[in-house]
Design a protein around this motif. Structure first.
Motif, PDB file in Angstrom:
ATOM      1  N   UNK A 310       0.830  -1.209   0.000  1.00 27.45           N
ATOM      2  CA  UNK A 310       0.000   0.000   0.000  1.00 27.45           C
ATOM      3  C   UNK A 310       0.862   1.256   0.000  1.00 27.45           C
ATOM      4  N   UNK A 311       1.967   1.229   0.758  1.00 28.12           N
ATOM      5  CA  UNK A 311       2.868   2.384   0.791  1.00 28.12           C
ATOM      6  C   UNK A 311       3.530   2.598  -0.562  1.00 28.12           C
ATOM      7  N   UNK A 312       3.929   1.520  -1.233  1.00 27.55           N
ATOM      8  CA  UNK A 312       4.551   1.643  -2.555  1.00 27.55           C
ATOM      9  C   UNK A 312       3.577   2.239  -3.569  1.00 27.55           C
ATOM     10  N   UNK A 313       2.311   1.868  -3.469  1.00 27.10           N
ATOM     11  CA  UNK A 313       1.310   2.446  -4.370  1.00 27.10           C
ATOM     12  C   UNK A 313       1.200   3.953  -4.149  1.00 27.10           C
ATOM     13  N   UNK A 314       1.194   4.380  -2.885  1.00 27.56           N
ATOM     14  CA  UNK A 314       1.122   5.814  -2.594  1.00 27.56           C
ATOM     15  C   UNK A 314       2.381   6.544  -3.066  1.00 27.56           C
ATOM     16  N   UNK A 315       3.555   5.924  -2.911  1.00 29.53           N
ATOM     17  CA  UNK A 315       4.794   6.538  -3.385  1.00 29.53           C
ATOM     18  C   UNK A 315       4.765   6.683  -4.904  1.00 29.53           C
ATOM     19  N   UNK A 316       4.237   5.666  -5.589  1.00 29.01           N
ATOM     20  CA  UNK A 316       4.117   5.757  -7.051  1.00 29.01           C
ATOM     21  C   UNK A 316       3.210   6.917  -7.456  1.00 29.01           C
ATOM     22  N   UNK A 317       2.128   7.128  -6.710  1.00 24.58           N
ATOM     23  CA  UNK A 317       1.233   8.242  -7.021  1.00 24.58           C
ATOM     24  C   UNK A 317       1.950   9.573  -6.792  1.00 24.58           C
ATOM     25  N   UNK A 318       2.782   9.653  -5.742  1.00 24.44           N
ATOM     26  CA  UNK A 318       3.593  10.859  -5.520  1.00 24.44           C
ATOM     27  C   UNK A 318       4.464  11.146  -6.742  1.00 24.44           C
ATOM     28  N   UNK A 319       5.138  10.109  -7.243  1.00 23.00           N
ATOM     29  CA  UNK A 319       6.011  10.284  -8.411  1.00 23.00           C
ATOM     30  C   UNK A 319       5.185  10.638  -9.646  1.00 23.00           C
ATOM     31  N   UNK A 320       4.052  10.021  -9.788  1.00 26.75           N
ATOM     32  CA  UNK A 320       3.161  10.265 -10.922  1.00 26.75           C
ATOM     33  C   UNK A 320       2.722  11.729 -10.946  1.00 26.75           C
ATOM     34  N   UNK A 321       2.373  12.267  -9.774  1.00 20.05           N
ATOM     35  CA  UNK A 321       1.956  13.669  -9.696  1.00 20.05           C
ATOM     36  C   UNK A 321       3.101  14.591 -10.085  1.00 20.05           C
ATOM     37  N   UNK A 322       4.310  14.264  -9.629  1.00 18.24           N
ATOM     38  CA  UNK A 322       5.458  15.114  -9.973  1.00 18.24           C
ATOM     39  C   UNK A 322       5.703  15.141 -11.478  1.00 18.24           C
TER      40      UNK A 322
END
Length: 369
Positions: A310-322
């Motif tokens: 779940x944390x990796x999915x949220x980190x991916x979304x952080x990168x996606x937004x950037x």
């Protein structure tokens, strides 16, 4: 002597800190590879297999560089700022429950502790920007000290949004403990009833961690490196680790508060399977799952793996937004916080207790808070 409490505490801290630092290192590689894929580039692919060891090569390069400090800087505060930022970024992991009872400190006020620790890391940024006393950090008429103050104002403003969103989660669970908030989501994850609050919390998390499009304090294309322009070598590594450790921590906090944390709900996994008897299938899987978890080591591994995914999915979304959104102006950032997000959060703070009280489902622990 082997079971001395101090020795056990040191071992527990090492067991948590070393994986966190390794995770931070690989998050930097994951960000560069993901953004390269989105922008049709190769990214790091030389050091190690598929570029996986690039973070260690960068760390070694920075550790071997000669350190140069400004002659007019306040050296004590200049070194103390990055150290404070890193320490308070890592202290939040001490109350994270990686499973039922799997935490260094299962604190009843864990959410309050995490908010306090994340707020104190702001002082490291302020000290680093003010103590540099650099003449090379001008941007038009903006002095370096103003840049540090601007970063601090941004962090303080969006901390209000984060704390207000967390207050709504506390109203549902009735506790400030991260473990209690996680266990309260066995029936349904809080992201379902609190989806708008989840989105507001996510936006505030991006601004709180100085990530694009809210990275105005360290916009490389405009301010060189913002408040850390004069920091180099080992001291710069502290800021680098602190930034990505804060990203990992805020993603873990998001998973714990809204996505069920370490809980693995089979009802969500098999909800869209229509060819089988839904309730029978989930009951069989759940019984086998409980039998499988009779081994405490396997149980802890499953809980930790669930929280990690779940944390990796949220980190991916952080990168996606950037990689997706352009940077906004500073006045737009502050206006978005005070005129849009804050009124929305206040409206939910008024509406949610009224709804809970009307249906008589408000937690009895809320009155004890």
């Amino acid at each position: 002597m082997l079971y001395h409490p101090l020795l056990i505490s040191i071992i527990e801290v090492i067991i948590v800190t070393v994986p966190v630092l390794l995770t931070v290192a690989f998050v930097t590689v994951a960000e560069r590879k993901t953004m390269a894929s989105m922008q049709r580039r190769l990214g790091p692919n030389v050091v190690g297999y598929y570029g996986l060891l690039q973070a260690f090569a960068d760390a070694l390069k920075l550790l071997l560089k000669e350190y140069v400090s400004p002659t007019q800087a306040n050296l004590v505060l200049f070194f103390l700022g990055p150290v404070i930022t890193l320490i308070f970024s890592l202290l939040g992991f001490s109350v994270v429950p990686y499973g039922p009872g799997l935490a260094i400190w299962d604190f009843d006020l864990g959410i309050l502790y995490m908010l306090a620790v994340s707020s104190l890391s702001t002082y490291g940024i302020l000290l680093a920007g003010w103590s540099a006393n650099s003449k090379y950090a001008f941007l038009g008429s903006q002095h370096y000290t103003y840049l540090a103050l601007r970063s601090t104002a941004q962090l303080i403003s969006y901390e209000l949004i984060l704390s207000s969103a967390i207050l709504l989660v506390i109203l549902l669970s009735g506790s400030l403990s991260l473990t209690v908030n996680t266990e309260a989501q066995k029936a349904i994850w809080y992201v379902v009833p609190l989806l708008p609050i989840f989105l507001i919390f996510f936006i505030g998390s991006i601004a709180e961690t100085n990530r694009a499009p809210f990275d105005l304090a360290e916009a490389e294309s405009e301010l060189v490196s913002g408040f850390m322009t004069e920091h180099a070598a080992v001291i710069f590594v502290f800021f680098f680790l602190a930034e990505y450790a804060s990203i990992v921590l805020i993603c873990i906090l998001t998973s714990l508060l809204f996505l069920g944390g370490y809980l693995l709900n089979f009802a969500y996994l098999f909800y869209f399977i229509r060819e089988v008897d839904f309730y029978l299938y989930t009951s069989i899987i759940s019984s086998n799952y409980n039998t499988f978890l009779s081994n405490p080591i396997l149980e802890g591994a499953i809980y930790g793996l669930t929280l990690g995914i779940k944390t990796c999915i949220m980190i991916f979304i952080f990168i996606w937004v950037r990689a997706s959104f352009p940077r906004i102006r500073y006045d737009q950032l502050m206006s978005f916080c005070w005129t849009i997000l804050l009124p929305l959060v206040i409206a939910f703070i008024i509406a949610l207790p009224c709804i809970l009280y009307s249906f008589e489902i408000i937690s009895s622990n809320v009155f004890l808070l």
